[in-house]
Scaffold this active site. Structure first.
Site, mmCIF file in Angstrom:
data_model
loop_
_atom_site.group_PDB
_atom_site.id
_atom_site.type_symbol
_atom_site.label_atom_id
_atom_site.label_comp_id
_atom_site.label_asym_id
_atom_site.label_seq_id
_atom_site.Cartn_x
_atom_site.Cartn_y
_atom_site.Cartn_z
ATOM 1 N N LYS A 131 -3.846 6.900 -0.479
ATOM 2 C CA LYS A 131 -4.279 5.830 0.416
ATOM 3 C C LYS A 131 -3.088 5.117 1.069
ATOM 4 O O LYS A 131 -3.276 4.361 2.024
ATOM 5 C CB LYS A 131 -5.173 4.827 -0.311
ATOM 6 C CG LYS A 131 -4.516 3.978 -1.367
ATOM 7 C CD LYS A 131 -5.536 2.989 -1.933
ATOM 8 C CE LYS A 131 -4.907 2.064 -2.956
ATOM 9 N NZ LYS A 131 -5.888 1.087 -3.496
ATOM 10 N N ASP A 132 -1.857 5.372 0.570
ATOM 11 C CA ASP A 132 -0.656 4.794 1.172
ATOM 12 C C ASP A 132 -0.044 5.691 2.236
ATOM 13 O O ASP A 132 0.885 5.282 2.933
ATOM 14 C CB ASP A 132 0.420 4.540 0.098
ATOM 15 C CG ASP A 132 0.030 3.455 -0.885
ATOM 16 O OD1 ASP A 132 -0.800 2.596 -0.514
ATOM 17 O OD2 ASP A 132 0.539 3.475 -2.023
ATOM 18 N N ARG A 179 -9.599 -4.580 3.790
ATOM 19 C CA ARG A 179 -10.848 -3.859 3.526
ATOM 20 C C ARG A 179 -11.664 -4.602 2.471
ATOM 21 O O ARG A 179 -12.869 -4.826 2.643
ATOM 22 C CB ARG A 179 -10.540 -2.433 3.042
ATOM 23 C CG ARG A 179 -11.757 -1.689 2.471
ATOM 24 C CD ARG A 179 -11.332 -0.408 1.779
ATOM 25 N NE ARG A 179 -10.530 -0.638 0.594
ATOM 26 C CZ ARG A 179 -11.026 -0.848 -0.622
ATOM 27 N NH1 ARG A 179 -12.333 -0.887 -0.815
ATOM 28 N NH2 ARG A 179 -10.225 -1.026 -1.657
ATOM 29 N N ARG A 180 -11.007 -4.973 1.387
ATOM 30 C CA ARG A 180 -11.707 -5.707 0.336
ATOM 31 C C ARG A 180 -12.115 -7.104 0.829
ATOM 32 O O ARG A 180 -13.215 -7.567 0.550
ATOM 33 C CB ARG A 180 -10.832 -5.818 -0.913
ATOM 34 C CG ARG A 180 -10.622 -4.480 -1.631
ATOM 35 C CD ARG A 180 -9.815 -4.656 -2.907
ATOM 36 N NE ARG A 180 -9.649 -3.403 -3.624
ATOM 37 C CZ ARG A 180 -8.490 -2.842 -3.923
ATOM 38 N NH1 ARG A 180 -7.353 -3.429 -3.563
ATOM 39 N NH2 ARG A 180 -8.433 -1.689 -4.581
ATOM 40 N N ARG A 198 -0.042 -9.904 -3.428
ATOM 41 C CA ARG A 198 0.668 -8.628 -3.535
ATOM 42 C C ARG A 198 1.429 -8.504 -4.842
ATOM 43 O O ARG A 198 1.552 -9.438 -5.617
ATOM 44 C CB ARG A 198 1.614 -8.443 -2.347
ATOM 45 C CG ARG A 198 0.884 -8.323 -1.009
ATOM 46 C CD ARG A 198 1.819 -7.898 0.085
ATOM 47 N NE ARG A 198 2.530 -6.688 -0.309
ATOM 48 C CZ ARG A 198 3.771 -6.382 0.089
ATOM 49 N NH1 ARG A 198 4.438 -7.217 0.862
ATOM 50 N NH2 ARG A 198 4.340 -5.261 -0.301
ATOM 51 N N ARG A 204 -0.027 -8.851 -10.476
ATOM 52 C CA ARG A 204 -1.270 -9.488 -10.024
ATOM 53 C C ARG A 204 -2.043 -10.079 -11.199
ATOM 54 O O ARG A 204 -2.617 -11.173 -11.087
ATOM 55 C CB ARG A 204 -2.125 -8.467 -9.264
ATOM 56 C CG ARG A 204 -1.466 -7.985 -7.986
ATOM 57 C CD ARG A 204 -2.388 -7.127 -7.158
ATOM 58 N NE ARG A 204 -1.637 -6.275 -6.247
ATOM 59 C CZ ARG A 204 -2.164 -5.622 -5.232
ATOM 60 N NH1 ARG A 204 -3.454 -5.717 -4.993
ATOM 61 N NH2 ARG A 204 -1.420 -4.865 -4.456
ATOM 62 N N CYS A 291 -3.186 -1.345 8.720
ATOM 63 C CA CYS A 291 -3.446 -2.416 7.746
ATOM 64 C C CYS A 291 -4.053 -3.646 8.413
ATOM 65 O O CYS A 291 -4.453 -4.587 7.738
ATOM 66 C CB CYS A 291 -2.151 -2.797 7.035
ATOM 67 S SG CYS A 291 -1.577 -1.566 5.853
#
Length: 358
Positions: A131-132, A179-180, A198, A204, A291
């Site tokens: 996904k990166d 997205r979230r 981040r 986190r 992004c």
């Protein structure tokens, strides 16, 4: 290829949770130390047969070590001491942690320096979270291998609640993902989102324990690879939170002329995962996603052996969510066409200006 419609779509490829962990019982998040240690370089009498390039986060290292284990299992000569070396490379995304990803370039933030090391022959293969990886690859680099995909769903983690629905109005949820953020606000507009949350998983969770936010969302795949699922309060369904394109998938890149590495990687490739990722990335590429735009997409094999794909685009405030779905044969060309077609439909529905920087 068949376009599908409907407000709520059941994903036949997602099974009910079977993990043995008791999600939601704890009220205090415990941060488990990742079971990954940085490989210490020691003098070697011979050059490694395979040098694996990776970021240095615990999750990235877990993925690199998983790759190493699979290579050793498949190739006897790689089991010898020193045959495989882990090379840690710090990327732009790792260096700049005080700004949102969208503000510092978005695409390629976690891959650029690793790509450069590959092109400079400092490493032989590169292990990435798919996904990166941008939808375009630098010249001379190919990505022929995906390991078998992990659980694609997102995990809800909180010190005070067992689910998003349990959070009181005004609660702050931390995430670095638009997205979230967009899907969260679409379903729970009374919540607030801190969107520059981040750092690696451990960072986190530390911020969560310190009370900076009341909850956060993380990819379940990463937590499972780090053996940290005891921190999960609950798992979000695909309907509640559609995953990022290629979430849960590991990709391994090499140079296009390196037949030796290509042969090694061919033995590791999981074709069902590779095709699903290709479908999702075709969707993302068509949308020219970055992004700055909330985009989600997921392809999987259904009970009939066909491909089922669902994709969405959204406004960052969650007020507008546009979605589509497709079903077709589980074959590379058909699935890539499916992803592109779905992307074109959403581009048309979104209209001019929807994807402009905000």
């Amino acid at each position: 290829m068949e376009a599908l419609a409907g407000s709520r779509i059941y994903f036949p490829c997602i099974k009910p949770p079977t993990m043995k962990h008791n999600f939601g019982r704890q009220q205090r998040v415990m941060i488990t130390r990742a079971s990954i240690a940085v490989e210490q370089k020691t003098p070697q009498s011979k050059v490694a047969l395979v040098r694996i390039g990776t970021r240095g986060s615990p999750l990235a290292l877990a993925q690199a070590y998983e790759t190493r284990s699979k290579l050793i299992a498949a190739h006897e000569e790689l089991a010898e001491e020193g045959a495989i070396e882990i090379v840690i490379i710090k990327t732009t995304g790792d260096k700049i942690l005080t700004q949102p990803l969208a503000d510092i370039g978005g695409k390629g933030l976690f891959t650029k320096e690793i790509d450069e090391a590959l092109l400079n022959n400092d490493i032989d293969i590169a292990v990435h979270s798919m996904k990166d990886v941008p939808t375009y690859l630098p010249d001379k680099i190919v990505l022929p291998c995906n390991l078998e995909r992990e659980d694609v769903r997102d995990a809800f983690i909180s010190t005070t609640a067992t689910s998003l629905a349990d959070l009181p109005a005004g609660s702050v949820v931390g995430t670095a993902s638009l997205r979230r953020k967009s899907q969260l606000l679409h379903k729970y507009p009374s919540l607030e989102v801190l969107d520059n949350f981040r750092g690696n998983v451990q960072t986190r969770l530390k911020k969560l324990n310190e009370g900076l936010v009341q909850a956060t969302l993380l990819a379940l795949a990463g937590l499972k690879r780090l053996n940290m699922t005891e921190n999960v309060s609950s798992v979000l369904s695909i309907d509640d939170m559609l995953p990022a394109v290629a979430q849960g998938a590991i990709g391994i890149a090499c140079l296009n002329h390196d037949e030796k590495m290509a042969n090694y990687l061919a033995s590791l490739n999981h074709e069902e995962t590779r095709l699903a990722v290709a479908c999702e990335r075709a969707f993302l590429e068509t949308l020219d996603g970055s992004c700055r735009t909330p985009i989600a997409g997921y392809a999987c094999r259904d009970e009939n052996g066909d491909c089922f794909f669902r994709g969405i685009v959204a406004s960052t405030d969650g007020k507008k969510v546009i979605e589509t779905s497709r079903r077709g044969s589980y074959a590379f060309d058909d699935m890539v066409a499916m992803g592109r077609d779905a992307g074109k439909e959403l581009l048309s529905k979104a209209g001019p200006g929807f994807f402009d920087p905000r």
